[in-house]
Write an enzyme that holds these catalytic residues in place. Sequence first.
Site, mmCIF file in Angstrom:
data_model
loop_
_atom_site.group_PDB
_atom_site.id
_atom_site.type_symbol
_atom_site.label_atom_id
_atom_site.label_comp_id
_atom_site.label_asym_id
_atom_site.label_seq_id
_atom_site.Cartn_x
_atom_site.Cartn_y
_atom_site.Cartn_z
ATOM 1 C CD1 TRP A 106 50.253 23.797 34.484
ATOM 2 C CD2 TRP A 106 52.267 23.930 33.341
ATOM 3 N NE1 TRP A 106 50.273 24.666 33.565
ATOM 4 C CE2 TRP A 106 51.436 25.046 32.977
ATOM 5 C CE3 TRP A 106 53.655 23.957 32.940
ATOM 6 C CZ2 TRP A 106 51.807 25.789 32.086
ATOM 7 C CZ3 TRP A 106 54.027 24.933 31.928
ATOM 8 C CH2 TRP A 106 52.985 25.812 31.401
ATOM 9 C CG ASP A 144 55.400 24.605 39.239
ATOM 10 O OD1 ASP A 144 55.161 25.555 39.372
ATOM 11 O OD2 ASP A 144 55.129 24.068 37.791
ATOM 12 C CE LYS A 158 50.858 29.923 36.018
ATOM 13 N NZ LYS A 158 50.172 30.100 34.696
#
Length: 369
Positions: free
Chosen positions: A101, A176, A200
Amino acid sequence: MNRPFNFSAGPAAIPEEVLQTAAAEMLDWHGSGMGVMEMSHRGKEFISIYEAAEADLRELLAVPAHFKILFMQGGGIAENAIVPMNLSRAGVVDFVVTGSWSQKSAKEAAKYASDANVAATAKDSNYTTIPAASSWNLSRGASYVHICSNETIHGVEFHELPDLQALGSDAPLVIDFSSHVASRSIDWSRVGLAFGGAQKNIGPAGLTIVIVREDLLGHALPVCPSAFDYKTVADNGSMYNTPPTWGIYMAGLTFQWLKRQTEGSLSGVAAMEARNIAKAKLFYDYVDQSSFYVNKVAANCRSRMNIPFFLHDESRNDAFLAGAKQAGLLQLKGHKSVGGMRASIYNAMPIEGVQALVDYMRDFEQRQA
């Protein structure tokens, strides 16, 4: 009804209480005669949902008053562009690359910044470690420093956020936190901006949460679309365009659920953090004593949320997954880019689910011996 345990990395399991409330209110929210998906986002009914969700999130995460909470769209992938369009000022931005990511974030930012500098990378360890902060090659005058504080695919987590000032950098830290938001406390004194997709730990896909320090607003590049300009979104109370109303509603129900959680004298996010530490310990302790399974991540940065693991004999993978499904343990296949298995044990996963997985793994190991 005994539901299976869902270990999906995202979209992921949602607390059963939240799903039951949403189902009960589907056709008629609080006597309004409307379901939430049918409401005007500017009507008093939805405004009350939005205001409660924002207030509960601010309380749960102890977000200081000088930070704005924005409810946006596009997920973490879009934020990889939206952040540099708002914060880079077309200058240099630094990245600490610890997995897939943060790699994606650096690549996307290069389209908007003059330089997306990789200040440190864990590539040499195959993203199983976090480079020591003292080794980071931070740029003088960087517009911001970006980390992915929990790498969903590689299973690496910053358990403590870096203190950039102690490292000699005045740049704001961007995190993030998609896959650990609301699973632990956040030291906001070290953060300039945090973003995360909701799918999530908070609710269904479609909602993106951005928490940004007020002094960072108002610096969007000319190319930035108005709907993605943080100042425009903040000035309009996340209502500049039609927001993801259902996602905000579901997030609000999850925030209420989180506030009800307790562990001893702890409540809310503190209770969830204690619970998540216990869940992760249960799993890692079993894998570490096994000669059948292995987790390759360094012990000091193992994720509490996303645990990749491998069978030493990967020819048994299909049998493992088939048996797990029969045992009511779903979505354990690892990401296609790394293979193996992955157990995502977000807030909605009870410790009983982790215990059931460990019991199955032990039984499978014994039967395969």
